[in-house]
Design an enzyme around this catalytic site. Sequence first.
Site, PDB file in Angstrom:
ATOM      1  CG  HIS A  67     -48.953  -2.985   6.941  1.00  0.00           C
ATOM      2  ND1 HIS A  67     -48.387  -2.353   8.024  1.00  0.00           N
ATOM      3  CD2 HIS A  67     -47.931  -3.278   6.097  1.00  0.00           C
ATOM      4  CE1 HIS A  67     -47.084  -2.268   7.851  1.00  0.00           C
ATOM      5  NE2 HIS A  67     -46.776  -2.812   6.684  1.00  0.00           N
ATOM      6  NE  ARG A 110     -36.867   1.040   8.493  1.00  0.00           N
ATOM      7  CZ  ARG A 110     -37.078   0.236   7.472  1.00  0.00           C
ATOM      8  NH1 ARG A 110     -38.176   0.411   6.743  1.00  0.00           N
ATOM      9  NH2 ARG A 110     -36.243  -0.737   7.162  1.00  0.00           N
TER      10      ARG A 110
END
EC number: 6.3.2.1
Length: 296
Positions: A37, A189
């Site tokens: 990110h 995740r």
Amino acid sequence: MQTFAEIAALREQIKQFKRDGRTVAFVPTMGNLHEGHLTLVKKARELADIVVVSIFVNPMQFDRADDLNNYPRTLEADLNKLTGEGVELVFTPTPEVMYPDGLDKQTFVEVPGISHMLEGASRPGHFRGVSTIVTKLFNIVQPDFACFGEKDFQQLAVIRQMTTDLALDIEVVGVATVREMDGLAMSSRNSNLTIDERQRAPVLARTMRWISSAIRGGRDDYASVIEDATDQLRAADLQPDEIFICDVKTLQAITSESTQAVILMSAFLGKTRLIDNQVLDLVSETKEEVKEETAE
């Protein structure tokens, strides 16, 4: 860094920046931020004067309630990371803000064709949820640029098609997948993996590289290659979900006209679904030589 939970206040601040002649780059996320990110944020910083990041776990794109409930939420840590990157604006709406009348009464956006193939075929409604929330966020932020990771390859293709079809004046920028030292694609995740699962997780990337090597080595029996790859995943106690080898432009079956392929893979480790992809050239030296001889 300013944080907004309401649409109107965020819009007003962005309008002020634009009145001052500043450009805006947008990074939509679902939080639990990692280096992947932050790479998107860094790219956004290169592109524009102002960087806006959204953190919203979008219920519309989840096809399993347990996946939605188990999705990691680490808002405080996320905000600290974004502060360190010098992000100007962060949007952290609730589902009630984004879907005030509930999901059942929400107008939706759906890209035909590509939303229903490959991953979309096994996750009905998933890409509809992605297209809808991204359209809403684009409408709220009104960015000049929007950055997305190439790890979610089909998602990026859906968003690009949607942006083109709706004539949105936004440049969609794909950013290369960021990997751990052992090759595992970074994902929010991954934090759900147990220690044992984390040790086995890189098998997905290794199997993908094996597929790539097999194809580069001349294998074009793609169904058989997929079967062999499936066996490799199972041997490492991964539960294969989907493996596709398709044309990188159309996401359809490879033809004699295809020049590049994309390998799209997903597998479960316990309850955690991992995804990855790799693009590879199909035009070998032999094919190039044949083309040259034909031209002569």
